[in-house]
Enzyme design. Structure first.
Site, PDB file in Angstrom:
ATOM      1  N   LYS A 114     -45.898  60.825  65.216  1.00 51.06           N
ATOM      2  CA  LYS A 114     -45.348  59.493  65.461  1.00 51.06           C
ATOM      3  C   LYS A 114     -44.974  58.800  64.151  1.00 51.06           C
ATOM      4  CE  LYS A 114     -47.852  58.997  69.813  1.00 51.06           C
ATOM      5  NZ  LYS A 114     -49.050  58.454  70.508  1.00 51.06           N
ATOM      6  N   GLN A 158     -54.337  54.969  69.274  1.00 53.29           N
ATOM      7  CA  GLN A 158     -54.304  56.315  69.834  1.00 53.29           C
ATOM      8  C   GLN A 158     -55.516  56.568  70.728  1.00 53.29           C
ATOM      9  OE1 GLN A 158     -51.794  58.656  69.463  1.00 53.29           O
ATOM     10  NE2 GLN A 158     -52.949  59.783  71.000  1.00 53.29           N
ATOM     11  N   ASP A 181     -46.793  50.624  73.758  1.00 53.28           N
ATOM     12  CA  ASP A 181     -47.222  51.716  74.635  1.00 53.28           C
ATOM     13  C   ASP A 181     -46.984  51.363  76.105  1.00 53.28           C
ATOM     14  OD1 ASP A 181     -47.973  54.161  73.638  1.00 53.28           O
ATOM     15  OD2 ASP A 181     -50.008  53.536  73.108  1.00 53.28           O
TER      16      ASP A 181
END
Length: 344
Positions: A114, A158, A181
């Site tokens: 990412k 994460q 997200d």
């Protein structure tokens, strides 16, 4: 209906005659007697049955076209780079903050990819590595600081997190304006009610893949196998917004194949290795495999048995190289959209 040889007439009936080619009159009884055997033999033949519509689709084998998520993601990253350059030219560069708690190997790989995607797309990124024994209070404090930082437009924590940390509390601590997200309750509510908001990256990527395949979703039968908050439920909502008729199935669904065989679009996101086989797929369907598993040999595979499914489907995503790259690409899209909103 009586056979012609069984028909009769009475003497009182008027004579019914015809003329043969020589002009002679021929009684109707003789006509019936002459043609009855041929008619009877024809009637005894079995009738041809018309095939049903599913059989028509199975007249010839097919091999599915591959929905190449890696190639599509590359083009999306190029578009993001152009938008990022436009923001940077206005001295409003986009910024993404990534937090990794602990040293989970898979999470470390995801985070590294990412960060790399951000660098290649012109988005500034920061990476906070926190030890596995980090307290929930410490993590929430770091999120609060990032919420207040105007240079940061997206925050990604994460998952999974260590057991001492409540993942739901962490997600809800992220500002909805920076929830790239798409996991926050505010984002989920916006999706449910059709309001603007951040869409979870994987379902968002799946919709882009369907668009790329030229899928006509209005009125189509769509089946989503999986009911998670991250993929299954939001995927169903996005398909519903596109006017598809949506069925949500899961690992406890009775006669799963009866549902999947109806699907014009089948999204498998249940997390079970090769659960969906070729005989469960409607011929010509678009099959999206969100699963990421390992088979007995340790090889990466999805929720769909690719080899059997590709002989039936019209389009299919590979694993790896299908949905995964699109998930990462849509994170960039959400981040650049957050930065553009902040720059208005």
């Amino acid at each position: 209906m009586q056979a012609l040889s069984q028909l009769s007439y009475t003497p009182e009936e008027p004579a019914i005659v015809r003329h043969d080619r020589c002009g002679a009159q021929v009684g109707w009884r003789r006509v019936l007697d002459s043609i009855a055997p041929a008619i009877a033999s024809r009637a005894a033949l079995p009738r041809r049955r018309e095939p049903s519509s599913p059989q028509l689709f199975r007249t010839a084998p097919m091999t599915a076209r591959i929905l190449d998520g890696a190639a599509l993601a590359k083009s999306i990253r190029a578009e993001v780079a152009q938008r990022a350059a436009a923001l940077a030219a206005r001295d409003r560069p986009a910024g993404l903050a990534v937090i990794l708690v602990g040293e989970d190997p898979a999470s470390s790989v995801y985070v590294r990819n990412k960060v790399k995607d951000c660098e290649e797309s012109g988005i500034r990124s920061t990476l906070d590595r926190m030890p596995a024994d980090t307290t929930q209070a410490a993590l929430l404090a770091r999120i609060a600081a990032l919420n207040a930082d105007p240079a940061i437009h997206g925050i990604l924590v994460q998952l999974p997190l260590p057991p001492q940390i409540d993942a739901h509390a962490v997600i809800e601590a992220i500002s909805p304006a920076k929830d790239v997200d798409g996991f926050h309750v505010a984002s989920a509510g916006a999706l449910m009610t059709g309001q603007p908001g951040f869409r979870p990256c994987t379902p968002y990527g799946v919709m882009k893949m369907l668009e790329h395949a030229g899928a006509t979703l209005r009125g189509a039968e769509a089946v989503v196998v999986g009911r998670s908050n991250i993929v299954g439920k939001p995927q169903a909502m996005l398909l519903l917004q596109a006017d598809a008729t949506v069925t949500i199935c899961h690992s406890r669904t009775r006669d799963l194949a009866a549902h999947t065989r109806r699907a014009d679009v089948l999204v498998a996101a249940v997390g079970r290795t090769k659960m969906i086989t070729g005989d469960m797929i409607k011929p010509g369907a678009i099959v999206i495999d969100v699963g990421m598993n390992r088979d007995e040999a340790g090889k990466l595979c999805g929720d769909v048995d690719f080899d059997s499914a590709r002989e039936v489907a019209g389009w299919i995503t590979p694993v790896p190289g299908g949905v995964g790259p699109m998930t990462r690409a849509m994170l960039l899209v959400n981040t650049i959209e957050a930065a553009e909103r902040a720059a208005r």
